[in-house]
Design an enzyme around this catalytic site. Structure first.
Site, PDB file in Angstrom:
ATOM      1  N   GLU A 292       3.793  16.672  95.162  1.00 25.60           N
ATOM      2  CA  GLU A 292       5.250  16.489  95.176  1.00 25.60           C
ATOM      3  C   GLU A 292       5.951  17.097  96.382  1.00 25.60           C
ATOM      4  OE1 GLU A 292       6.360  16.225  90.534  1.00 25.60           O
ATOM      5  OE2 GLU A 292       6.318  18.224  91.375  1.00 25.60           O
TER       6      GLU A 292
HETATM    7  C1  NGO Z   1       3.978  17.734  87.840  1.00 26.39           C
HETATM    8  C2  NGO Z   1       4.391  18.733  88.889  1.00 26.39           C
HETATM    9  C3  NGO Z   1       4.566  20.139  88.342  1.00 26.39           C
HETATM   10  C4  NGO Z   1       5.361  20.122  87.049  1.00 26.39           C
HETATM   11  C5  NGO Z   1       4.683  19.195  86.039  1.00 26.39           C
HETATM   12  C6  NGO Z   1       5.471  19.124  84.754  1.00 26.39           C
HETATM   13  C7  NGO Z   1       2.214  18.211  89.148  1.00 26.39           C
HETATM   14  C8  NGO Z   1       0.852  18.137  89.675  1.00 26.39           C
HETATM   15  N1  NGO Z   1       3.270  18.660  89.808  1.00 26.39           N
HETATM   16  O1  NGO Z   1       2.539  17.840  87.899  1.00 26.39           O
HETATM   17  O2  NGO Z   1       5.224  20.937  89.290  1.00 26.39           O
HETATM   18  O3  NGO Z   1       5.394  21.421  86.525  1.00 26.39           O
HETATM   19  O4  NGO Z   1       4.537  17.891  86.565  1.00 26.39           O
HETATM   20  O5  NGO Z   1       4.919  18.279  83.798  1.00 26.39           O
END
Ligand code: NGO
Length: 481
Positions: A292
């Site tokens: 992300e």
């Molecule tokens: C995503 C995000 C995390 C969040 C999570 C919440 C990934 C790999 N990055 O998963 O920062 O905490 O969702 O469900």
């Protein structure tokens, strides 16, 4: 029904023998030599606590005992129970530990009559990597809580503990060359709590405790996104040289921060942080996050990953990253952790074909932070609701169309803690979904059968209850007791 048929994860083969039960008594000893010693000590402690018997560990063959041994050809373990005693032999000490978890499940959950179900079990793991992740950044969990977590997951043959040590909300591992990361960046949490961090000695303690349960710690420092705690601690890491405020908010959680991927100091920082972490971590893996990165321009992101993967690997470790890392086509030694939804995913299929190993954490099945049902008081639902049947109802090798099955090295259930503030809530989100995921990681595909799993899981209700685990009594399971 014989307890041999309620074991989780399901063994390769279990043949109960009526009339072949073994009664544990005040006279029962554990026979173990050499490499079997530590596991024998662990089993003795558990049996003493449950039964009140002395359970001595002795070196010489003794009639009516529990005999543990290590060494001998095949992988996995073999467990024979008859009225004369119990024999558990395993290829390695880790396999012996796994066999001991099976043996525990052949005893009743509680009571005064300690009968081991008779018969034979032959067993070995499907995958080498059976993991669980705990996010200690959004909310912090103490060493004592992590130790309990380790004990609870170990009974389902989980052998990797991934610790998500840093994120926007807090930096949780002491780094000697960058002390403000914890002095400042560790002082709060999501929602504004007091935060916390592990000193290097405390981290070593977690690693050693995990190792005593044959669990390898996989530490994650998430870069280049999810880095507000670092950017708040060191002004020199920010673009304009002004430290960010600490972030405790609940509104933003997805990829709004970024290291400056075009500044040299960023690379010195990354190298030193992972260098210290590598020195503290005996296991083979270092996880670099990479998920992300919406605040990092794509070209900079690619250059960053291309530079950081070999830099971290140079500390003698195997790099693990979330699947986004694959956009930069890292060398085949880098392990990708898949957190997408499954079915169609070109990036992961191509990477797997190039040789990158894959850990499967598909969000709608494996994310332990999803609500079970709309009524679950905590958790997210962006990946849907995940009750036990959905945690269990997938196959790591066929979920993604076209994924070469040799690429899959295992399964991991991540517990993100934006909404999880206390340890009783950790237990609630983890159990009973983790046993389902652990079974996908351990048991042969041929054993996969929801009605059978559900029946076996029902028998684990009294076990979890006896351990004081605050588990979710899913309506999908006909709980015993
Ligand atoms: C995503 C995000 C995390 C969040 C999570 C919440 C990934 C790999 N990055 O998963 O920062 O905490 O969702 O469900």
């Amino acid at each position: 029904m014989s307890r041999m048929l309620t074991v989780i994860p399901a063994p390769v083969s279990a043949e109960p023998r009526p009339g072949a039960d073994f009664d544990l008594t005040a006279a029962t000893a554990i026979v173990a030599v050499d490499e079997a010693g530590p596991v024998a000590g662990y089993l003795a402690e558990i049996l003493r606590a449950a039964t009140g018997y002395a359970v001595p560990v002795v070196p010489d063959p003794t009639p009516g005992s529990i005999e543990l041994s290590v060494g001998g050809g095949e992988d996995g373990y073999r467990l024979d129970v008859d009225p004369q005693g119990v024999k558990l032999s395993a290829a390695t000490a880790g396999d012996l530990f796994a066999g001991v978890q099976t043996l525990r499940q052949l005893l009743p959950a509680t009571g005064t009559q300690w009968t081991v179900a008779g018969g034979r079990i032959v067993d070995r793991p499907r995958y080498a990597y059976r993991g669980v992740m705990l996010d200690v950044s959004r909310h912090f969990f103490t060493v004592a809580e992590v130790r309990r977590f380790i004990d609870l997951v170990a009974q389902y043959k989980v052998n990797h503990l991934h610790l998500h040590l840093t994120d926007d909300h807090g930096w949780r591992i002491e780094i000697r060359r960058w002390p403000r990361l914890t002095e400042h960046g560790g002082t709060t949490a999501m929602g504004g709590g007091p935060g916390g961090f592990y000193t290097q000695d405390q981290y070593r303690e977690i690693v050693a405790y995990a190792a005593s349960r044959y669990i390898t710690v996989v530490p994650e420092i998430d870069v280049p996104g999810h880095t507000t705690a670092a950017l708040a601690s060191y002004a020199e890491l920010t673009r304009d040289g002004v430290a960010l405020p600490l972030y405790t908010g609940t509104s933003k959680s997805k990829g709004f921060s970024s290291l400056c991927t075009d500044r040299e100091i960023t690379y010195r920082f990354v190298d030193e942080v992972f260098g210290e972490l590598a020195a503290l971590t005996p296991g083979p893996y270092l996880h670099i996050g990479t998920d992300e990165t919406h605040a990092t321009p794509e070209e900079e992101y690619l250059r960053f990953v291309e530079r950081v993967v070999p830099m971290v690997a140079a500390h003698g470790k195997t790099v693990v990253g979330w699947q986004e890392m694959l956009r930069a086509a890292p060398p085949a030694s880098a392990v990708a952790q898949y957190w997408g939804r499954g079915t169609d995913d070109r990036l992961i299929v191509e990477a797997a074909a190039r040789g990158n190993p894959v850990i499967m954490s598909p969000n709608k099945h494996a994310y332990l932070d999803m609500k079970y049902t709309p009524e679950t008081p905590i958790g997210f639902d962006w990946a849907g609701h995940t009750d036990v049947e959905k945690s269990y109802g997938w196959d790591p090798e066929t979920l993604i169309d076209g994924l070469p099955k040799e690429a899959v090295i295992g399964v991991e259930g991540p517990l993100w803690t934006e909404t999880v503030e206390r340890f009783d809530q950790v237990e609630y989100m983890t159990f009973p979904r983790l046993p389902a995921l652990a079974e996908l990681g351990w048991s042969p595909r041929a054993t996969h059968d929801w009605p059978d799993f559900r029946r076996r899981l029902a028998a684990h209700g009294p076990r979890l209850a006896a351990q004081g685990v605050n588990f979710y009594r899913s309506a999908q399971v006909p709980w015993e007791g």
